[in-house]
Scaffold this motif. Structure first.
Motif, PDB file in Angstrom:
ATOM      1  N   VAL A  49       0.840  -1.207   0.000  1.00 26.18           N
ATOM      2  CA  VAL A  49       0.000   0.000   0.000  1.00 26.18           C
ATOM      3  C   VAL A  49       0.871   1.252   0.000  1.00 26.18           C
ATOM      4  N   ASP A  50       1.896   1.279   0.840  1.00 28.97           N
ATOM      5  CA  ASP A  50       2.796   2.440   0.903  1.00 28.97           C
ATOM      6  C   ASP A  50       3.413   2.726  -0.473  1.00 28.97           C
ATOM      7  N   ASP A  51       3.867   1.655  -1.136  1.00 20.44           N
ATOM      8  CA  ASP A  51       4.500   1.816  -2.459  1.00 20.44           C
ATOM      9  C   ASP A  51       3.512   2.381  -3.471  1.00 20.44           C
ATOM     10  N   MET A  52       2.286   1.842  -3.485  1.00 22.97           N
ATOM     11  CA  MET A  52       1.287   2.286  -4.466  1.00 22.97           C
ATOM     12  C   MET A  52       0.837   3.726  -4.199  1.00 22.97           C
ATOM     13  N   LEU A  53       0.706   4.067  -2.907  1.00 23.44           N
ATOM     14  CA  LEU A  53       0.318   5.440  -2.561  1.00 23.44           C
ATOM     15  C   LEU A  53       1.422   6.420  -2.965  1.00 23.44           C
ATOM     16  N   ALA A  54       2.673   6.028  -2.716  1.00 27.12           N
ATOM     17  CA  ALA A  54       3.804   6.896  -3.073  1.00 27.12           C
ATOM     18  C   ALA A  54       3.845   7.126  -4.585  1.00 27.12           C
ATOM     19  N   GLN A  55       3.602   6.053  -5.349  1.00 27.40           N
ATOM     20  CA  GLN A  55       3.598   6.183  -6.812  1.00 27.40           C
ATOM     21  C   GLN A  55       2.497   7.130  -7.280  1.00 27.40           C
ATOM     22  N   ALA A  56       1.404   7.185  -6.519  1.00 29.08           N
ATOM     23  CA  ALA A  56       0.268   8.056  -6.883  1.00 29.08           C
ATOM     24  C   ALA A  56       0.428   9.464  -6.302  1.00 29.08           C
ATOM     25  N   GLY A  57       1.528   9.690  -5.576  1.00 30.55           N
ATOM     26  CA  GLY A  57       1.798  11.019  -5.034  1.00 30.55           C
ATOM     27  C   GLY A  57       1.198  11.290  -3.670  1.00 30.55           C
ATOM     28  N   PHE A  58       0.714  10.231  -2.995  1.00 32.40           N
ATOM     29  CA  PHE A  58       0.170  10.389  -1.644  1.00 32.40           C
ATOM     30  C   PHE A  58       1.242  10.093  -0.596  1.00 32.40           C
ATOM     31  N   THR A  59       1.094  10.699   0.579  1.00 26.50           N
ATOM     32  CA  THR A  59       1.972  10.341   1.692  1.00 26.50           C
ATOM     33  C   THR A  59       1.178   9.491   2.685  1.00 26.50           C
ATOM     34  N   THR A  60       1.890   8.658   3.443  1.00 26.88           N
ATOM     35  CA  THR A  60       1.260   7.777   4.428  1.00 26.88           C
ATOM     36  C   THR A  60       1.374   8.408   5.808  1.00 26.88           C
TER      37      THR A  60
ATOM     38  N   THR B  79      -6.555   6.648   6.774  1.00 30.45           N
ATOM     39  CA  THR B  79      -7.033   6.383   5.412  1.00 30.45           C
ATOM     40  C   THR B  79      -7.985   7.493   4.970  1.00 30.45           C
ATOM     41  N   PRO B  80      -7.454   8.550   4.315  1.00 33.40           N
ATOM     42  CA  PRO B  80      -8.343   9.580   3.781  1.00 33.40           C
ATOM     43  C   PRO B  80      -9.266   8.985   2.715  1.00 33.40           C
ATOM     44  N   LYS B  81     -10.452   9.579   2.561  1.00 37.33           N
ATOM     45  CA  LYS B  81     -11.453   9.036   1.634  1.00 37.33           C
ATOM     46  C   LYS B  81     -10.904   8.917   0.215  1.00 37.33           C
ATOM     47  N   GLU B  82     -10.059   9.890  -0.186  1.00 40.65           N
ATOM     48  CA  GLU B  82      -9.568   9.865  -1.566  1.00 40.65           C
ATOM     49  C   GLU B  82      -8.548   8.746  -1.814  1.00 40.65           C
ATOM     50  N   GLN B  83      -8.106   8.085  -0.732  1.00 38.07           N
ATOM     51  CA  GLN B  83      -7.135   6.993  -0.895  1.00 38.07           C
ATOM     52  C   GLN B  83      -7.755   5.596  -0.826  1.00 38.07           C
ATOM     53  N   ILE B  84      -9.027   5.490  -0.425  1.00 40.51           N
ATOM     54  CA  ILE B  84      -9.591   4.154  -0.154  1.00 40.51           C
ATOM     55  C   ILE B  84      -9.647   3.302  -1.428  1.00 40.51           C
ATOM     56  N   GLY B  85      -9.867   3.940  -2.585  1.00 44.88           N
ATOM     57  CA  GLY B  85      -9.893   3.185  -3.840  1.00 44.88           C
ATOM     58  C   GLY B  85      -8.556   2.517  -4.123  1.00 44.88           C
ATOM     59  N   LEU B  86      -7.491   3.273  -3.964  1.00 49.45           N
ATOM     60  CA  LEU B  86      -6.141   2.733  -4.175  1.00 49.45           C
ATOM     61  C   LEU B  86      -5.807   1.649  -3.158  1.00 49.45           C
ATOM     62  N   ILE B  87      -6.153   1.911  -1.890  1.00 51.09           N
ATOM     63  CA  ILE B  87      -5.804   0.969  -0.816  1.00 51.09           C
ATOM     64  C   ILE B  87      -6.581  -0.337  -0.978  1.00 51.09           C
ATOM     65  N   SER B  88      -7.877  -0.234  -1.305  1.00 48.81           N
ATOM     66  CA  SER B  88      -8.653  -1.469  -1.487  1.00 48.81           C
ATOM     67  C   SER B  88      -8.181  -2.216  -2.727  1.00 48.81           C
ATOM     68  N   GLY B  89      -7.779  -1.483  -3.762  1.00 53.58           N
ATOM     69  CA  GLY B  89      -7.238  -2.129  -4.962  1.00 53.58           C
ATOM     70  C   GLY B  89      -5.940  -2.867  -4.670  1.00 53.58           C
ATOM     71  N   ALA B  90      -5.114  -2.253  -3.827  1.00 59.81           N
ATOM     72  CA  ALA B  90      -3.830  -2.885  -3.477  1.00 59.81           C
ATOM     73  C   ALA B  90      -4.041  -4.136  -2.636  1.00 59.81           C
ATOM     74  N   LEU B  91      -4.904  -4.038  -1.608  1.00 61.61           N
ATOM     75  CA  LEU B  91      -5.069  -5.150  -0.663  1.00 61.61           C
ATOM     76  C   LEU B  91      -5.997  -6.241  -1.187  1.00 61.61           C
ATOM     77  N   ALA B  92      -7.227  -5.846  -1.599  1.00 66.35           N
ATOM     78  CA  ALA B  92      -8.200  -6.845  -2.062  1.00 66.35           C
ATOM     79  C   ALA B  92      -7.883  -7.317  -3.473  1.00 66.35           C
ATOM     80  N   GLY B  93      -7.079  -6.519  -4.197  1.00 64.53           N
ATOM     81  CA  GLY B  93      -6.694  -6.880  -5.557  1.00 64.53           C
ATOM     82  C   GLY B  93      -5.299  -7.476  -5.621  1.00 64.53           C
TER      83      GLY B  93
END
Length: 259
Positions: free
Chosen positions: A48-59, A68-82
């Motif tokens: 998750v940290d790697d994917m967020l960093a690639q998208a320009g988010f900080t952890t 988990t800010p609302k704008e990050q939940i799509g990325l985080i669920s994609g990383a974990l559940a995907g």
């Protein structure tokens, strides 16, 4: 080694980055599956940290827990559940372990409420419906469950994977093994503790001996021990053979005791 209780194993962190470590664990589970019903629950903060960093988010973390800010939940669920979930499932299937990838919301197995700790889209899980898991376990599948849940209104939430494992454990009245990067919980002298109760744990947390992610892990294990009225093992994924010892009734890692 006949054991009627299912075994919930929580994995995360470095085991997901080390191919050999995951393969070693799955090969032990292959041996277990003739006797025991096993469920894997996983996080995957490093991915998750790697994917967020690639998208320009900080952890951001509070008390060792991810915000988990609302704008990050799509990325985080994609990383974990995907990504993470499907790679574990694919690896298991390649080793002739018939795995099925799920998230906490599948089959309505876990219901979540919003965490009161001001962590954004983070859910507190509680056991709800075991029908799907019972069916999978009775048909010799290995459920692999990501720590993504949903609120009653359908909004996705990120769930601390230790808490998720506790909720699955309650759902199945199972044994719980929290696998971590170290072989248990260390005391003030730096030695691993064979057992730990809430009074000792709170003292070590106050003193800063138990800190960071281990605080969340110990608190989840204490909660589980008290809910399930039995000890919970915190042990290292680097020694997966310990799982056999645990099912044989031996103490492994640090045994977190109920009050």
């Amino acid at each position: 080694m006949s054991n009627p209780k299912p075994l919930v194993i929580k994995i995360g962190g470095a085991i997901l980055e080390k191919e050999d470590a995951l393969n070693n664990l799955l090969s032990v589970i292959t041996k277990l599956k003739t006797d025991a019903k096993v469920v894997l629950v996983h996080g995957g903060g490093c991915v998750v940290d790697d994917m967020l960093a690639q998208a320009g988010f900080t952890t951001v973390k509070k008390h060792g827990l991810r915000v988990t800010p609302k704008e990050q939940i799509g990325l985080i669920s994609g990383a974990l559940a995907g990504t993470v979930n499907k790679s574990i499932v694919a690896t298991a299937n390649s080793m002739s372990l018939p795995a099925v990838g799920l998230s906490l919301t599948d089959g309505d197995m876990i219901q979540c409420s919003l965490s009161p700790q001001d962590l954004g889209q983070v859910g507190l899980p509680s056991a709800k419906n075991s029908v799907l898991l019972d069916a999978l376990l009775n048909n010799h599948f290995l459920p692999v469950i990501s720590s993504i849940g949903a609120l009653p209104n359908g909004d996705l939430v990120n769930v601390n994977a230790d808490d998720a494992a506790v909720a699955i454990c309650q759902l199945l009245n199972a044994q719980l093994l929290l696998l971590t990067d170290v072989n248990g919980v260390k005391g003030a002298d730096g030695e691993y503790l064979p057992s730990l109760n809430s009074e000792q744990a709170n003292k070590l947390i106050d003193e800063g001996v138990i800190a960071g992610g281990m605080t969340a892990k110990v608190n989840a294990a204490l909660h589980a021990a008290n809910q399930l009225r039995r000890s919970i093992a915190v042990a290292s994924w680097q020694s997966p053979e310990q799982i056999m010892q645990l099912l044989d009734g031996q103490g492994v890692g640090t045994q977190i005791q109920p009050d």
